[in-house]
Design an enzyme around this catalytic site. Structure first.
Site, mmCIF file in Angstrom:
data_model
loop_
_atom_site.group_PDB
_atom_site.id
_atom_site.type_symbol
_atom_site.label_atom_id
_atom_site.label_comp_id
_atom_site.label_asym_id
_atom_site.label_seq_id
_atom_site.Cartn_x
_atom_site.Cartn_y
_atom_site.Cartn_z
ATOM 1 N N GLY A 7 0.956 -1.287 0.030
ATOM 2 C CA GLY A 7 0.306 -0.363 0.077
ATOM 3 C C GLY A 7 0.695 1.191 -0.279
ATOM 4 O O GLY A 7 1.602 0.890 -0.303
ATOM 5 N N ASN A 8 0.380 2.513 0.970
ATOM 6 C CA ASN A 8 1.074 3.866 0.257
ATOM 7 C C ASN A 8 1.943 3.829 1.779
ATOM 8 O O ASN A 8 2.618 4.636 1.126
ATOM 9 C CB ASN A 8 0.094 5.150 0.115
ATOM 10 C CG ASN A 8 -0.080 4.990 -1.253
ATOM 11 O OD1 ASN A 8 0.750 5.127 -2.408
ATOM 12 N ND2 ASN A 8 -1.239 4.952 -1.465
ATOM 13 N N PHE A 10 2.623 0.876 4.075
ATOM 14 C CA PHE A 10 2.862 -0.370 4.910
ATOM 15 C C PHE A 10 3.014 -1.333 3.814
ATOM 16 O O PHE A 10 2.115 -1.642 2.854
ATOM 17 C CB PHE A 10 2.069 -0.915 6.107
ATOM 18 C CG PHE A 10 1.827 0.059 7.099
ATOM 19 C CD1 PHE A 10 3.010 0.230 7.675
ATOM 20 C CD2 PHE A 10 1.118 0.762 7.685
ATOM 21 C CE1 PHE A 10 3.224 0.917 9.348
ATOM 22 C CE2 PHE A 10 1.030 1.625 8.143
ATOM 23 C CZ PHE A 10 2.509 2.120 9.705
ATOM 24 N N LEU A 11 4.049 -2.477 3.882
ATOM 25 C CA LEU A 11 3.793 -3.552 2.702
ATOM 26 C C LEU A 11 2.873 -4.981 3.777
ATOM 27 O O LEU A 11 3.023 -5.371 4.919
ATOM 28 C CB LEU A 11 4.462 -4.552 2.746
ATOM 29 C CG LEU A 11 5.991 -3.066 2.033
ATOM 30 C CD1 LEU A 11 7.097 -2.732 3.195
ATOM 31 C CD2 LEU A 11 6.293 -4.069 1.088
ATOM 32 N N TYR A 69 -13.413 2.128 -15.205
ATOM 33 C CA TYR A 69 -13.109 2.632 -14.563
ATOM 34 C C TYR A 69 -11.364 3.028 -15.178
ATOM 35 O O TYR A 69 -11.233 2.138 -15.450
ATOM 36 C CB TYR A 69 -13.358 2.601 -13.281
ATOM 37 C CG TYR A 69 -12.513 3.209 -12.497
ATOM 38 C CD1 TYR A 69 -13.393 4.048 -11.063
ATOM 39 C CD2 TYR A 69 -11.636 3.740 -11.900
ATOM 40 C CE1 TYR A 69 -12.703 4.962 -9.887
ATOM 41 C CE2 TYR A 69 -10.783 4.482 -10.895
ATOM 42 C CZ TYR A 69 -11.621 4.890 -9.904
ATOM 43 O OH TYR A 69 -11.193 5.636 -9.096
ATOM 44 N N GLY A 73 -6.820 0.901 -9.134
ATOM 45 C CA GLY A 73 -5.767 0.521 -8.466
ATOM 46 C C GLY A 73 -5.187 -0.346 -8.342
ATOM 47 O O GLY A 73 -6.612 -1.513 -7.952
ATOM 48 N N ASP A 75 -4.713 -2.815 -5.574
ATOM 49 C CA ASP A 75 -5.392 -3.769 -4.563
ATOM 50 C C ASP A 75 -6.814 -3.563 -4.726
ATOM 51 O O ASP A 75 -7.533 -3.950 -3.704
ATOM 52 C CB ASP A 75 -5.126 -2.465 -3.019
ATOM 53 C CG ASP A 75 -5.181 -1.546 -3.599
ATOM 54 O OD1 ASP A 75 -5.013 -0.584 -4.207
ATOM 55 O OD2 ASP A 75 -4.685 -0.908 -2.604
ATOM 56 N N SER A 93 -5.166 4.480 4.578
ATOM 57 C CA SER A 93 -4.629 5.635 4.787
ATOM 58 C C SER A 93 -6.016 7.232 4.052
ATOM 59 O O SER A 93 -6.117 7.918 4.102
ATOM 60 C CB SER A 93 -3.244 5.780 3.962
ATOM 61 O OG SER A 93 -2.392 4.958 4.084
ATOM 62 N N THR A 144 -16.231 21.474 19.757
ATOM 63 C CA THR A 144 -15.432 21.529 19.001
ATOM 64 C C THR A 144 -15.301 20.028 18.348
ATOM 65 O O THR A 144 -14.647 19.542 17.390
ATOM 66 C CB THR A 144 -14.215 22.645 19.170
ATOM 67 O OG1 THR A 144 -15.144 23.735 18.981
ATOM 68 C CG2 THR A 144 -13.614 22.400 17.910
#
Lengths: 212, 212
Positions: A7-8, A10-11, A69, A73, A75, A93, A144
Site C-alpha cells: 500500500g502507500n 505499509f507492506l 474505470y 488501483g 489493490d 490511508s 469542537t
C-alpha cells in the site's frame, strides 16, 4: 508462497493463514525458498521488497476486471475479484469504496482515511484536536472535538449507507473493523485483497500450468 | 461604522452595503473617522487590523447565544444570531454547520473546506489531483479525479441534507454559493455574519445608549 499487498504506508503480508504488516524501513527476512507474489500501488515501497527478497513475482499483469474505470488501483482490483456482488470498503490511508454487481465493477470513489482527516483539520490551529471515535452520530455535537469527529465519522457512514442501500458491504483495511460496527448487512474480512490475489493465481496461473 | 469578520485566512469587511475581503499582508487604509467593529477567530490577523486602524472595537463580549455548545466560534455565533430557525452552512477554510430552532442553537459540526480536502488528499501522491467540481453526484465515478471529487462533494451534500431535512438552509462563506446550487429550500446570504453583528450592535449597544 507468500502474498504481499503493498500500500502507500505499509507492506501487508499473508502466509500460512496469517496476515501482518511491515514498514519499509524494517522489513523482516523471509524464507528464501518461498516466492513472494505481490501487487503494489507504491513504487518506493516495492523497491524495498525487491531488495529484501530474491524471489518476487508481480501479479499485476494477470489482474483484470470488467470495468469502465480508468486507473483503478491493483489493490482495489484484487479486492473486487474476491466478490461478485456488493460494496467493498477498504479503509486504510485513504478509504476506497467500490461497487460490484454480477462480477462487473460499476465504479467507485475515494474518501480521506481517518488519520488523514486529522491531518487536514490540523492545518487550522483551533481544529487541531484528537478525534473522538466514540462520538454519537445521532445527536448534534456540543464542542469542537466532537464537532470535528462527528463531521469526519458521520460523512463516511452516510456515504457508505447511500452507496450500499440493500447491498452487502465488505469491509477491509486497518479501519474496516471499526467502521463495520455501524452496519448490519456487512462483514469485515481482512483477507479480501489476498483472497482476490489467490483467485487470480488459481484462475490465471496455476490452472494454466504456468510455473512461477 | 465598518464591520469586520476576521476568519482564519482573510479579514472580511462590510461598509455601506458592500462586502469585500482583504489578506493580512495587504490591508487597505480605511477612513480614520470610521470605527471598525470586529469579531475574530484568529489572533494574528486581529493584530494586523489593530495596527492598521486607530479606532477598533471588539464586539465579542456582547455576543451571546442560547446553546450548550462549548467553545462556539464568534463568527458562528454571529451567523446564528441572524436567524431564528434553520441550518446555517458557512463554507470557508472549514465548513461549519449549525442548527437553530426557535432562537436556540441545537449544536453543530465541522467538515474540511473544499480547498482543505485537496490538501489532505495531496498527501497521497496518486490522489494529488485537481478537484472536478462539475463531477456528477448521481453516477459512480470512473476515474481517480472524479472518484476523489465525488467523495469530497457528495459527502458534504449528504451531511447537509441529513441535517436539514425539511429545515431551511442558509448558506454563507466563499463556497456557500456553489454548494447552495444543490439544494431547493435554501438561500445564499454572504451577509449572514454581518447581519448577526448588526443585530447585536442594535440590541446590545445602540438601543442601550452606549456610545462607541
Amino acid at each position: 508462497m507468500i502474498l504481499c499487498d503493498i500500500g502507500n504506508s505499509f507492506l501487508h503480508f499473508y502466509y500460512h493463514g496469517k496476515v501482518w504488516r511491515e514498514s519499509k524501513d524494517n522489513l523482516s527476512v523471509k524464507d528464501s525458498k518461498e516466492i513472494i507474489i505481490f501487487i503494489s500501488v507504491n513504487e518506493e515501497l516495492t523497491k524495498t521488497l525487491l531488495y529484501s527478497h530474491a524471489s518476487c513475482f508481480d501479479l499485476t499483469p494477470f489482474l483484470s476486471l470488467d470495468t469502465n474505470y480508468k486507473g483503478l488501483g491493483v489493490d482495489r482490483i484484487a479486492a473486487c475479484k474476491a466478490i461478485k456482488d456488493g460494496v467493498i470498503v477498504d479503509a486504510g490511508s485513504a478509504i476506497t469504496i467500490d461497487v460490484m454487481q454480477q462480477g462487473i465493477h460499476l465504479g467507485g470513489y475515494i474518501l480521506p482515511g481517518i488519520a488523514q482527516y486529522k491531518k487536514v483539520l490540523g492545518l487550522i490551529p483551533i481544529l487541531d484536536c484528537e478525534m473522538n471515535l466514540g462520538v454519537s452520530v445521532d445527536t448534534f455535537p456540543q464542542n469542537t472535538r466532537d464537532a470535528v469527529s462527528f463531521g469526519m465519522l458521520k460523512s463516511i457512514l452516510l456515504m457508505i449507507e447511500n452507496t450500499s442501500k440493500s447491498k452487502k458491504i465488505y469491509f477491509t483495511g486497518g479501519d474496516g473493523k471499526f467502521l463495520s460496527r455501524f452496519f448490519v448487512n456487512c462483514i469485515y474480512d481482512e483477507l479480501l485483497v489476498f483472497k482476490g490475489m489467490q483467485k487470480v493465481i488459481t484462475e490465471e496461473i496455476t490452472s494454466k500450468g504456468i510455473v512461477l
